[in-house]
Write an enzyme that holds these catalytic residues in place. Sequence first.
Site, PDB file in Angstrom:
ATOM      1  N   ASN A 168     -23.593  15.761  41.184  1.00  0.00           N
ATOM      2  CA  ASN A 168     -24.003  16.848  40.361  1.00  0.00           C
ATOM      3  C   ASN A 168     -23.975  16.600  39.039  1.00  0.00           C
ATOM      4  O   ASN A 168     -25.049  17.258  38.296  1.00  0.00           O
ATOM      5  CB  ASN A 168     -22.838  18.227  40.389  1.00  0.00           C
ATOM      6  CG  ASN A 168     -23.323  19.066  39.456  1.00  0.00           C
ATOM      7  OD1 ASN A 168     -24.334  20.054  39.449  1.00  0.00           O
ATOM      8  ND2 ASN A 168     -22.537  19.342  38.496  1.00  0.00           N
ATOM      9  N   TYR A 183     -37.376  14.310  32.141  1.00  0.00           N
ATOM     10  CA  TYR A 183     -36.391  14.870  33.015  1.00  0.00           C
ATOM     11  C   TYR A 183     -36.976  14.810  34.405  1.00  0.00           C
ATOM     12  O   TYR A 183     -36.207  14.474  35.593  1.00  0.00           O
ATOM     13  CB  TYR A 183     -36.016  16.377  32.592  1.00  0.00           C
ATOM     14  CG  TYR A 183     -35.170  17.071  33.677  1.00  0.00           C
ATOM     15  CD1 TYR A 183     -33.623  16.727  33.665  1.00  0.00           C
ATOM     16  CD2 TYR A 183     -35.687  18.032  34.593  1.00  0.00           C
ATOM     17  CE1 TYR A 183     -32.991  17.286  34.750  1.00  0.00           C
ATOM     18  CE2 TYR A 183     -34.660  18.717  35.418  1.00  0.00           C
ATOM     19  CZ  TYR A 183     -33.550  18.172  35.568  1.00  0.00           C
ATOM     20  OH  TYR A 183     -32.788  19.028  36.590  1.00  0.00           O
ATOM     21  N   LEU A 233     -23.337  24.678  37.834  1.00  0.00           N
ATOM     22  CA  LEU A 233     -23.262  24.717  39.312  1.00  0.00           C
ATOM     23  C   LEU A 233     -22.004  23.971  39.721  1.00  0.00           C
ATOM     24  O   LEU A 233     -21.319  24.341  40.763  1.00  0.00           O
ATOM     25  CB  LEU A 233     -24.684  24.057  39.782  1.00  0.00           C
ATOM     26  CG  LEU A 233     -24.820  24.241  41.258  1.00  0.00           C
ATOM     27  CD1 LEU A 233     -24.502  25.761  41.843  1.00  0.00           C
ATOM     28  CD2 LEU A 233     -26.009  23.691  41.889  1.00  0.00           C
ATOM     29  N   SER A 265     -30.676  18.057  42.587  1.00  0.00           N
ATOM     30  CA  SER A 265     -31.705  17.810  41.878  1.00  0.00           C
ATOM     31  C   SER A 265     -32.173  19.055  41.347  1.00  0.00           C
ATOM     32  O   SER A 265     -31.495  19.717  40.604  1.00  0.00           O
ATOM     33  CB  SER A 265     -33.039  17.186  42.856  1.00  0.00           C
ATOM     34  OG  SER A 265     -34.114  17.049  42.284  1.00  0.00           O
ATOM     35  N   LYS A 275     -35.311  12.979  37.922  1.00  0.00           N
ATOM     36  CA  LYS A 275     -35.301  13.718  39.249  1.00  0.00           C
ATOM     37  C   LYS A 275     -36.010  13.336  40.501  1.00  0.00           C
ATOM     38  O   LYS A 275     -35.746  13.260  41.511  1.00  0.00           O
ATOM     39  CB  LYS A 275     -35.282  15.101  38.926  1.00  0.00           C
ATOM     40  CG  LYS A 275     -33.945  15.697  38.267  1.00  0.00           C
ATOM     41  CD  LYS A 275     -32.848  15.517  38.750  1.00  0.00           C
ATOM     42  CE  LYS A 275     -31.466  16.123  38.177  1.00  0.00           C
ATOM     43  NZ  LYS A 275     -30.099  15.927  38.641  1.00  0.00           N
TER      44      LYS A 275
END
Length: 280
Positions: A86, A151, A17, A137, A155
């Site tokens: 990011n 994980y 991304l 996120s 987040k």
Amino acid sequence: MKINKKIWFITGISSGLGKALAEAVIESGDFVIGTFRTQQQTDSFNRLHQEKAFAVTLDITKTKEIETVFNTIKNTFTNVDFLVNNAGYGLAGAIEETSLKEVRDIFEANFFGTLQVTQTFLPLFRQQKSGHIIQISSHGGFKAFAGFGIYNASKFALEGFSEALATEIAPLGIKLTIVEPGPFRTNFAGNSLKQAKKIIDEYRPTAGIFREKLSAVDGKQEGDPKKAAHAIIDITKIEKPPLRLPLGKIAIVSLKTKIDNVKKDLEDYTAVAESTIFHN
């Protein structure tokens, strides 16, 4: 350096991304300052995008590198309009399977590194009385999944401080949006994904199945990174952007499922909750 364009600082633009967003921003005519983990990647990017973008080498888990990069940016450019956090990675494994070192390592990237980058840029944004912080996120930053708990925790922590920060900085003219993508066709479930080294047989029906699903979906995810990039750019043009931006159909399902579950617990146990207060 005076640039008559909007300036974006985006961490982790080597793939996924981050790469798609950097490319879309450059195509839109804005200017990108992006980060890579290796000097070779940085040099290659700078040769390719002269006067359209500028890359720096940064490991966000290293405090001094963050300070050095920020000072370079502050001394080179007059302002920064958008900060996109990011950089980060995924870690699959049951909670019991995951070592404390593996936990600390992912928190250094997904939470502490992102927190420090955010804190480092805040004085500049306060001085400018403007800026838009975009925290990348995950739908897993809102709803947890068996086999992805650590994980999820990293987040959740990111979203926790970001939600509070959004309220703190709103009166200062600074905006914040938490982006929550579902599965996108990037390397996230492939080379970028780390897995707990320890495997416990009893967790195969839960965490084990999750690992298998991640591997099976790699390269087949529903999400298009280019479309996600344009969606992110679009919300920066809104006067009052959303606090949360879910991306993809699966992300919508995840968020709605969590909201529905919380709502049901509230409805079922309101009387219990209210029974615990003092009565004069």
